[in-house]
Design a protein around this motif. Structure first.
Motif, PDB file in Angstrom:
ATOM      1  N   GLY A 153       0.847  -1.203   0.000  1.00 45.30           N
ATOM      2  CA  GLY A 153       0.000   0.000   0.000  1.00 45.30           C
ATOM      3  C   GLY A 153       0.875   1.242   0.000  1.00 45.30           C
ATOM      4  O   GLY A 153       1.822   1.358  -0.780  1.00 45.30           O
ATOM      5  N   GLY A 154       0.592   2.142   0.917  1.00 43.73           N
ATOM      6  CA  GLY A 154       1.358   3.384   0.987  1.00 43.73           C
ATOM      7  C   GLY A 154       2.818   3.164   1.329  1.00 43.73           C
ATOM      8  O   GLY A 154       3.659   4.036   1.111  1.00 43.73           O
ATOM      9  N   SER A 155       3.150   1.998   1.855  1.00 45.23           N
ATOM     10  CA  SER A 155       4.544   1.708   2.190  1.00 45.23           C
ATOM     11  C   SER A 155       5.264   1.015   1.032  1.00 45.23           C
ATOM     12  O   SER A 155       6.356   0.478   1.207  1.00 45.23           O
ATOM     13  CB  SER A 155       4.600   0.842   3.451  1.00 45.23           C
ATOM     14  OG  SER A 155       4.106   1.585   4.546  1.00 45.23           O
ATOM     15  N   SER A 205       6.901  -0.266   7.088  1.00 44.55           N
ATOM     16  CA  SER A 205       5.517  -0.417   7.551  1.00 44.55           C
ATOM     17  C   SER A 205       5.264   0.609   8.642  1.00 44.55           C
ATOM     18  O   SER A 205       5.963   0.625   9.657  1.00 44.55           O
ATOM     19  CB  SER A 205       5.290  -1.831   8.091  1.00 44.55           C
ATOM     20  OG  SER A 205       3.995  -1.922   8.651  1.00 44.55           O
ATOM     21  N   LYS A 206       4.282   1.436   8.424  1.00 40.13           N
ATOM     22  CA  LYS A 206       3.961   2.459   9.421  1.00 40.13           C
ATOM     23  C   LYS A 206       3.643   1.792  10.756  1.00 40.13           C
ATOM     24  O   LYS A 206       4.164   2.175  11.799  1.00 40.13           O
ATOM     25  CB  LYS A 206       2.784   3.302   8.927  1.00 40.13           C
ATOM     26  CG  LYS A 206       2.394   4.420   9.852  1.00 40.13           C
ATOM     27  CD  LYS A 206       1.317   5.296   9.239  1.00 40.13           C
ATOM     28  CE  LYS A 206       0.828   6.305  10.261  1.00 40.13           C
ATOM     29  NZ  LYS A 206      -0.255   7.151   9.779  1.00 40.13           N
ATOM     30  N   THR A 207       2.806   0.774  10.708  1.00 41.31           N
ATOM     31  CA  THR A 207       2.370   0.123  11.954  1.00 41.31           C
ATOM     32  C   THR A 207       3.303  -1.000  12.386  1.00 41.31           C
ATOM     33  O   THR A 207       3.326  -1.390  13.543  1.00 41.31           O
ATOM     34  CB  THR A 207       0.979  -0.502  11.735  1.00 41.31           C
ATOM     35  OG1 THR A 207       1.073  -1.383  10.594  1.00 41.31           O
ATOM     36  CG2 THR A 207      -0.078   0.535  11.478  1.00 41.31           C
ATOM     37  N   PHE A 208       4.022  -1.561  11.440  1.00 37.65           N
ATOM     38  CA  PHE A 208       4.842  -2.761  11.626  1.00 37.65           C
ATOM     39  C   PHE A 208       4.008  -3.924  12.161  1.00 37.65           C
ATOM     40  O   PHE A 208       4.498  -4.778  12.905  1.00 37.65           O
ATOM     41  CB  PHE A 208       6.067  -2.496  12.521  1.00 37.65           C
ATOM     42  CG  PHE A 208       7.333  -3.012  11.858  1.00 37.65           C
ATOM     43  CD1 PHE A 208       7.938  -2.287  10.848  1.00 37.65           C
ATOM     44  CD2 PHE A 208       7.893  -4.225  12.210  1.00 37.65           C
ATOM     45  CE1 PHE A 208       9.080  -2.765  10.194  1.00 37.65           C
ATOM     46  CE2 PHE A 208       9.038  -4.705  11.573  1.00 37.65           C
ATOM     47  CZ  PHE A 208       9.635  -3.967  10.560  1.00 37.65           C
ATOM     48  N   THR A 209       2.757  -3.952  11.758  1.00 34.54           N
ATOM     49  CA  THR A 209       1.893  -5.082  12.118  1.00 34.54           C
ATOM     50  C   THR A 209       1.234  -5.659  10.867  1.00 34.54           C
ATOM     51  O   THR A 209       0.445  -6.587  10.957  1.00 34.54           O
ATOM     52  CB  THR A 209       0.761  -4.636  13.075  1.00 34.54           C
ATOM     53  OG1 THR A 209       0.026  -3.594  12.423  1.00 34.54           O
ATOM     54  CG2 THR A 209       1.268  -4.132  14.403  1.00 34.54           C
ATOM     55  N   GLY A 266      -0.034  10.116   6.682  1.00 40.21           N
ATOM     56  CA  GLY A 266      -0.868   8.996   6.238  1.00 40.21           C
ATOM     57  C   GLY A 266      -0.064   8.097   5.306  1.00 40.21           C
ATOM     58  O   GLY A 266       0.794   8.576   4.554  1.00 40.21           O
ATOM     59  N   GLY A 267      -0.335   6.787   5.351  1.00 42.93           N
ATOM     60  CA  GLY A 267       0.425   5.833   4.534  1.00 42.93           C
ATOM     61  C   GLY A 267       0.520   6.238   3.078  1.00 42.93           C
ATOM     62  O   GLY A 267       1.601   6.266   2.483  1.00 42.93           O
ATOM     63  N   ARG A 268      -0.622   6.607   2.489  1.00 38.22           N
ATOM     64  CA  ARG A 268      -0.615   6.908   1.050  1.00 38.22           C
ATOM     65  C   ARG A 268      -0.069   8.301   0.756  1.00 38.22           C
ATOM     66  O   ARG A 268      -0.038   8.720  -0.410  1.00 38.22           O
ATOM     67  CB  ARG A 268      -2.021   6.708   0.470  1.00 38.22           C
ATOM     68  CG  ARG A 268      -3.124   7.446   1.202  1.00 38.22           C
ATOM     69  CD  ARG A 268      -4.504   6.944   0.805  1.00 38.22           C
ATOM     70  NE  ARG A 268      -5.567   7.570   1.585  1.00 38.22           N
ATOM     71  CZ  ARG A 268      -5.994   7.139   2.775  1.00 38.22           C
ATOM     72  NH1 ARG A 268      -5.433   6.078   3.317  1.00 38.22           N
ATOM     73  NH2 ARG A 268      -6.969   7.753   3.406  1.00 38.22           N
ATOM     74  N   TYR A 269       0.305   9.026   1.791  1.00 44.47           N
ATOM     75  CA  TYR A 269       0.892  10.368   1.625  1.00 44.47           C
ATOM     76  C   TYR A 269       2.336  10.389   2.126  1.00 44.47           C
ATOM     77  O   TYR A 269       2.865  11.434   2.465  1.00 44.47           O
ATOM     78  CB  TYR A 269       0.063  11.400   2.414  1.00 44.47           C
ATOM     79  CG  TYR A 269      -1.355  11.513   1.914  1.00 44.47           C
ATOM     80  CD1 TYR A 269      -1.689  12.434   0.920  1.00 44.47           C
ATOM     81  CD2 TYR A 269      -2.357  10.672   2.382  1.00 44.47           C
ATOM     82  CE1 TYR A 269      -2.984  12.519   0.428  1.00 44.47           C
ATOM     83  CE2 TYR A 269      -3.647  10.742   1.892  1.00 44.47           C
ATOM     84  CZ  TYR A 269      -3.952  11.671   0.919  1.00 44.47           C
ATOM     85  OH  TYR A 269      -5.238  11.747   0.414  1.00 44.47           O
ATOM     86  N   MET A 352      -8.655   6.515  -4.266  1.00 36.56           N
ATOM     87  CA  MET A 352      -9.788   5.662  -3.865  1.00 36.56           C
ATOM     88  C   MET A 352      -9.758   5.321  -2.380  1.00 36.56           C
ATOM     89  O   MET A 352     -10.798   5.203  -1.749  1.00 36.56           O
ATOM     90  CB  MET A 352      -9.837   4.413  -4.740  1.00 36.56           C
ATOM     91  CG  MET A 352     -10.063   4.769  -6.205  1.00 36.56           C
ATOM     92  SD  MET A 352     -10.718   3.425  -7.204  1.00 36.56           S
ATOM     93  CE  MET A 352      -9.267   2.523  -7.586  1.00 36.56           C
ATOM     94  N   GLU A 353      -8.554   5.153  -1.798  1.00 35.20           N
ATOM     95  CA  GLU A 353      -8.509   4.891  -0.355  1.00 35.20           C
ATOM     96  C   GLU A 353      -8.860   6.171   0.412  1.00 35.20           C
ATOM     97  O   GLU A 353      -9.346   6.126   1.530  1.00 35.20           O
ATOM     98  CB  GLU A 353      -7.123   4.364   0.074  1.00 35.20           C
ATOM     99  CG  GLU A 353      -7.138   3.692   1.439  1.00 35.20           C
ATOM    100  CD  GLU A 353      -5.863   2.897   1.761  1.00 35.20           C
ATOM    101  OE1 GLU A 353      -5.854   1.675   1.597  1.00 35.20           O
ATOM    102  OE2 GLU A 353      -4.875   3.528   2.179  1.00 35.20           O
ATOM    103  N   SER A 354      -8.614   7.315  -0.220  1.00 40.03           N
ATOM    104  CA  SER A 354      -8.913   8.583   0.460  1.00 40.03           C
ATOM    105  C   SER A 354     -10.387   8.958   0.354  1.00 40.03           C
ATOM    106  O   SER A 354     -11.023   9.308   1.344  1.00 40.03           O
ATOM    107  CB  SER A 354      -8.070   9.721  -0.146  1.00 40.03           C
ATOM    108  OG  SER A 354      -6.702   9.482   0.074  1.00 40.03           O
TER     109      SER A 354
END
Ligand code: F6P
Length: 547
Positions: A153-155, A205-209, A266-269, A352-354
């Motif tokens: 995704g954003g990552s 990974s933003k969350t690393f999960t 945000g991931g996609r940003y 689309m995710e936004s």
């Protein structure tokens, strides 16, 4: 906020739209020799020709009025001021701070975030330059030859799209690979010809999960260890990009090998943050700074230009106009550039995710359609695949044509033909071809009669189909930065007009939860849970096949 369709600005636009039922774009050009000049503008090195759209000066004014009435400028100022406009997650939205120059102040909860941003960029630059120069090596002292970026995704999409786009500026020794899909085929293919001694992994990974990323990272670590490396060697070959230091450490990457960012990205940003490390590794710190500078220039334009002369606002409002009044349910992205082959995929997530939302910011149902389906492929490939439908299909599909005047290679004949095709497509979409023109073509070839008449309807192009053309000098880091920021702000403006929160993504959660439930049910001997008969049947087939 008043539901969009009930707002006075929307209703004025609806009345105005009635005039467009039988207006033809070609006749607008015939009536006004200055139409191209009036409906084109340039900012941050991006030239936008929107003259082949169903707009006149009144339309532009009414669309800008709509933007103002929906609070675009107020929300924009709130975003730049670090207010928590992502209200469902109680977060600020500050990708603009990631490209703010030293000295500019942008505060979240009273704290200026810009110095912290530059601290991380400087650390990234130090690391990237050591890898690029060969000073930083793998466990056996050899310089790295391959970088595998693992994220999704954003990552993944931002760095992957940008690295592809900047192909002509890449480091000659380093080959970049991007692995996102949990399908083992993706990682297996990437690793197939790689040497563990000269491979560097960047786990993002933003969350690393995230299941996909952690699964791929674990398998990459196993592959690395299977080459005879020890756990202590992991530090030399794995770095992480995340906001979650605890999880990074739990995975086995020391925090000194981690590059952080913040919950207000945000991931996609996020490609402008440490998530852009693969970009910096590929094009160098200087190239990355230019990317940021291009985006910042577009930010400043977006922040200050009146909506009537504001590139992102106009691009957004055109989309709102077509979605709301012309029945357009999709938007085609057609970059006439092979290097932008991941742009449509990137914009799919961004837009689309936004804005793929059905409730307004206060949780009530929206009153009109929101984000259209974003899709596309580079030209000229698209011409030989789906352009048939755009020219002669039943739907209105606005197209964004994107091209560079300089191809960045030494095959000028190719570039001339590429641009000719790009310009010809927008011309053909608008001009179309009438039945009389078709008959005249047949006549010129000496063909007449009933057979010809039977073919005429098949060869007619209705024309009058809208498109916008974006041109840059060449796809430099600076131009890519400006172009991506243009689309980010387009999404912002549309979200404001549609009154949706563009910065959360709750819609991706349910599928994740259900997958976590189904995964153990696929193990041999496991008991299947309660499902509908379709899902239960599919699980049973997978189990029978020994999945
Ligand atoms: O960076 P992370 O936390 O691994 O998330 C990856 C992606 O997953 C999503 O949450 C959606 O599934 C995206 O918004 C995000 O970019």
């Amino acid at each position: 906020m008043t539901p969009l369709v009930q707002s006075a600005a929307w209703q004025t636009l609806r009345d105005h739209h009635a005039q467009w039922q039988d207006r033809n774009l070609v006749s607008l050009f015939d009536a006004d020799p200055e139409r191209f000049d009036k409906f084109s503008l340039e900012a941050a090195g991006v030239f936008m020709d929107f003259s082949k759209n169903h707009v006149d000066e009144t339309t532009v004014k009414l669309l800008a009025d709509l933007g103002r009435a929906r609070g675009v400028e107020t929300l924009r100022d709130a975003m730049f001021a670090g207010e928590k406009i992502n209200h469902t997650e109680n977060r600020a939205v500050l990708h603009v701070a990631l490209r703010a120059p030293v000295g500019m102040q942008i505060c979240v909860d009273g704290e200026d975030v810009v110095p912290g941003v530059h601290e991380v960029v400087d650390r990234m630059a130090g690391f990237a330059e050591r890898v690029r120069s060969g000073a930083r090596t793998g466990r056996t002292g050899k310089p790295f030859t391959d970088i595998v970026s693992i994220g999704i995704g954003g990552s993944d999409l931002g760095p992957c799209m940008t690295v592809e786009a900047l192909r002509s500026s890449l480091h000659p020794r380093l080959t970049m690979h991007f692995v996102s899909n949990i399908d083992g085929a993706h990682l297996a293919k990437a690793l197939r010809d790689l040497d563990p001694e000269t491979t560097l992994f960047v786990v993002i990974s933003k969350t690393f999960t995230t299941l996909e990323t952690l699964t791929n990272a674990k398998s990459a670590r196993d592959w690395f260890l299977a080459s005879g490396a020890t756990h202590a060697d992991i530090a030399k070959h794995f770095v992480a990009v995340s906001t979650n230091a605890e999880k990074v450490e739990e995975f086995g990457i020391a925090t000194r090998n981690m590059f952080g960012f913040w919950d207000w990205v945000g991931g996609r940003y996020s490609l402008w943050s440490a998530v852009g490390l693969p970009i910096m590794l590929a094009v160098g710190a200087q190239g990355f700074h230019e990317l940021l500078a291009g985006a910042h220039e577009m930010d400043m334009h977006f922040r200050t230009a009146p909506l009537e002369r504001n590139l992102p606002a106009l691009l957004a409002l055109l989309g709102v106009w077509y979605r709301g009044f012309f029945g357009a349910t999709s938007q085609c992205i057609a970059p006439y550039a092979q290097d932008l082959n991941r742009l449509a995929a990137y914009l799919q997530q961004l837009e689309m995710e936004s804005n793929g939302k059905a409730v307004t910011r206060d949780g009530t149902p929206v009153s009109t359609g929101t984000c259209p389906v974003i899709w596309g492929e580079p030209g000229t490939n698209g011409q030989h695949a789906f352009f048939q439908l755009i020219h002669q299909g039943t739907d209105v599909i606005p197209v964004d044509f994107i091209a560079a005047l300089d191809g960045g290679h030494n095959l000028p004949d190719h570039h001339r033909l590429l641009l000719a095709n790009c310009f010809a497509q927008s011309e053909a979409l608008m001009m179309g071809k009438s039945a009389d023109e078709v008959r005249a073509e047949f006549a010129a070839a000496g063909q007449h009669g009933v057979e010809v008449e039977a073919l005429v309807p098949h060869k007619v192009f209705t024309g009058n189909r809208p498109s916008t053309t974006l041109l840059v000098d060449r796809f430099s880091p600076r131009a890519i930065g400006a172009l991506v920021a243009l689309y980010e702000h387009k999404v912002f403006v549309q979200g404001a007009v549609w009154d949706v929160n563009s910065y959360d993504q709750w819609g991706v959660e349910l599928g994740k939860q259900l997958a976590a439930r189904i995964a153990p049910e696929l193990l041999p001997g496991a008991v299947a849970g309660k499902h509908d008969s379709s899902t239960a049947g599919l699980i049973a087939r997978a189990r029978a096949a020994g999945a």
